[in-house]
Write an enzyme that holds these catalytic residues in place. Structure first.
Site, mmCIF file in Angstrom:
data_model
loop_
_atom_site.group_PDB
_atom_site.id
_atom_site.type_symbol
_atom_site.label_atom_id
_atom_site.label_comp_id
_atom_site.label_asym_id
_atom_site.label_seq_id
_atom_site.Cartn_x
_atom_site.Cartn_y
_atom_site.Cartn_z
ATOM 1 N N ARG A 59 64.012 61.082 46.308
ATOM 2 C CA ARG A 59 64.387 60.242 45.154
ATOM 3 C C ARG A 59 65.905 60.249 44.953
ATOM 4 O O ARG A 59 66.502 59.229 44.612
ATOM 5 C CB ARG A 59 63.673 60.740 43.888
ATOM 6 C CG ARG A 59 62.191 60.346 43.877
ATOM 7 C CD ARG A 59 61.366 61.191 42.923
ATOM 8 N NE ARG A 59 61.789 61.118 41.557
ATOM 9 C CZ ARG A 59 61.485 62.031 40.624
ATOM 10 N NH1 ARG A 59 60.732 63.079 40.943
ATOM 11 N NH2 ARG A 59 61.900 61.885 39.399
ATOM 12 N N ARG A 74 61.060 70.490 35.155
ATOM 13 C CA ARG A 74 60.727 69.579 34.047
ATOM 14 C C ARG A 74 59.242 69.667 33.698
ATOM 15 O O ARG A 74 58.378 69.725 34.567
ATOM 16 C CB ARG A 74 61.071 68.143 34.452
ATOM 17 C CG ARG A 74 60.529 67.098 33.492
ATOM 18 C CD ARG A 74 61.207 65.775 33.625
ATOM 19 N NE ARG A 74 61.090 65.178 34.928
ATOM 20 C CZ ARG A 74 61.781 64.098 35.312
ATOM 21 N NH1 ARG A 74 62.645 63.527 34.486
ATOM 22 N NH2 ARG A 74 61.626 63.590 36.520
ATOM 23 N N ARG A 78 67.510 49.455 39.024
ATOM 24 C CA ARG A 78 67.758 50.487 40.037
ATOM 25 C C ARG A 78 68.272 49.890 41.339
ATOM 26 O O ARG A 78 68.567 50.635 42.260
ATOM 27 C CB ARG A 78 66.442 51.188 40.338
ATOM 28 C CG ARG A 78 66.280 52.547 39.648
ATOM 29 C CD ARG A 78 64.868 53.002 39.937
ATOM 30 N NE ARG A 78 64.663 54.401 39.924
ATOM 31 C CZ ARG A 78 64.067 55.071 38.937
ATOM 32 N NH1 ARG A 78 63.714 54.449 37.834
ATOM 33 N NH2 ARG A 78 63.848 56.359 39.039
ATOM 34 N N LYS A 118 68.241 61.153 31.364
ATOM 35 C CA LYS A 118 68.070 59.822 30.748
ATOM 36 C C LYS A 118 66.921 59.815 29.743
ATOM 37 O O LYS A 118 67.069 59.352 28.619
ATOM 38 C CB LYS A 118 67.797 58.746 31.832
ATOM 39 C CG LYS A 118 68.921 58.627 32.864
ATOM 40 C CD LYS A 118 68.638 57.542 33.887
ATOM 41 C CE LYS A 118 67.380 57.784 34.703
ATOM 42 N NZ LYS A 118 67.411 58.968 35.572
ATOM 43 N N ARG A 164 55.021 66.342 36.491
ATOM 44 C CA ARG A 164 54.786 65.094 37.225
ATOM 45 C C ARG A 164 54.541 65.388 38.697
ATOM 46 O O ARG A 164 55.199 66.256 39.270
ATOM 47 C CB ARG A 164 56.016 64.189 37.096
ATOM 48 C CG ARG A 164 55.982 63.292 35.901
ATOM 49 C CD ARG A 164 57.304 62.621 35.649
ATOM 50 N NE ARG A 164 57.891 61.916 36.783
ATOM 51 C CZ ARG A 164 59.012 61.210 36.720
ATOM 52 N NH1 ARG A 164 59.660 61.101 35.564
ATOM 53 N NH2 ARG A 164 59.496 60.610 37.769
#
Ligand code: ADP
Ligand code: AMP
Length: 213
Positions: A171, A127, A88, A13, A160
């Site tokens: 998550r 990431r 969400r 996203k 992160r």
């Protein structure tokens, strides 16, 4: 153009949001980015949100709605906006609908980026993000030219704190339980577009453009 990007953590996203926002000249509004900026600045909101984010849980709807309500009426949303990571939950989606009706705004599309769950952990744990400009990379799938340095602004790349395997698995479960009902919600409103997120970054982008135009 008013768009929502929907999809599990790691679907792509944020990566697509940067490209879409540039093409249509609309702000990329990421609730996750807003929370992270508040955490860095040690605000009251940041302190409240941090304990949920660190555990991979959702921040309570009330806190999220307050920041979105303020953000989507700023001056830069005249051409529209791109929401990433919001809504969400069904409660958030219904509250957004109410806000849009009150402001005389309409959604153009909800783009769901579909990626197999087993690929998500690899995507998220690899990431890396630029500290300066927020650009997103991957250690294998989207490498910067120089290791740990942003191609765009030479900023330092970081990982992160919630991008570790344990938190990522939670998550993903939270997404399945609390966010997947939105697929039916937006299908019923006839605005949902489903995109294959396992193509190259450019191919995903081209397919999104084709679907929303
Ligand atoms: P999200 O915002 O949905 O959590 P990101 O856009 O941050 O996801 O992407 C998660 C990771 O996957 C990043 O490291 C990114 O570089 C990588 N990625 C995104 N899109 C693709 C793609 N189409 N193919 C391979 N890797 C991708
Ligand atoms: P993201 O950057 O979208 O991956 O979001 C990071 C974290 O911020 C999530 O795991 C949640 O804890 C929190 N968060 C972001 N957006 C929302 C939202 N719309 N509702 C609740 N929590 C959110």
């Amino acid at each position: 153009m008013r768009l929502i990007l929907l999809g599990p953590p790691g679907a792509g996203k944020g990566t697509q949001a940067g490209k879409i926002a540039k093409k249509y000249n609309i702000p990329h509004i990421s609730t996750g980015d807003i929370f992270r900026a508040n955490i860095v600045n040690n605000t009251e909101l940041g302190i409240l949100a941090k304990k949920y984010i660190d555990n991979g849980e959702l921040v309570p709807d009330g806190l999220v709605m307050d920041i979105v309500r303020d953000r989507i009426i700023q001056d830069d949303t005249k051409n529209g906006f791109l929401l990433d990571g919001f809504p969400r939950t069904l409660e958030q989606a219904m509250a957004l609908d109410e806000m849009l009706i009150n402001s005389n705004m309409k959604l153009d599309a909800v783009v769901k980026i579909k990626v197999n769950l087993d690929l998500l952990v690899t995507r998220i744990t690899g990431r890396r993000i630029c500290k300066e400009c927020g650009a997103t990379y991957h250690v294998d799938f989207n490498k910067p030219k120089k290791s740990d340095v942003c191609d765009l602004c030479n900023g330092e790349l970081y990982q992160r704190s919630d991008d570790n395997e344990d938190v990522v698995r939670n998550r993903i479960n939270v997404y399945i339980e609390q966010t997947t009902p939105l697929v039916e919600y937006y299908t019923n409103r006839d605005v949902l577009k489903i995109i294959d997120g396992e193509q190259s970054i450019d191919d995903v982008f081209n397919q999104i453009v084709k679907e929303v135009e």
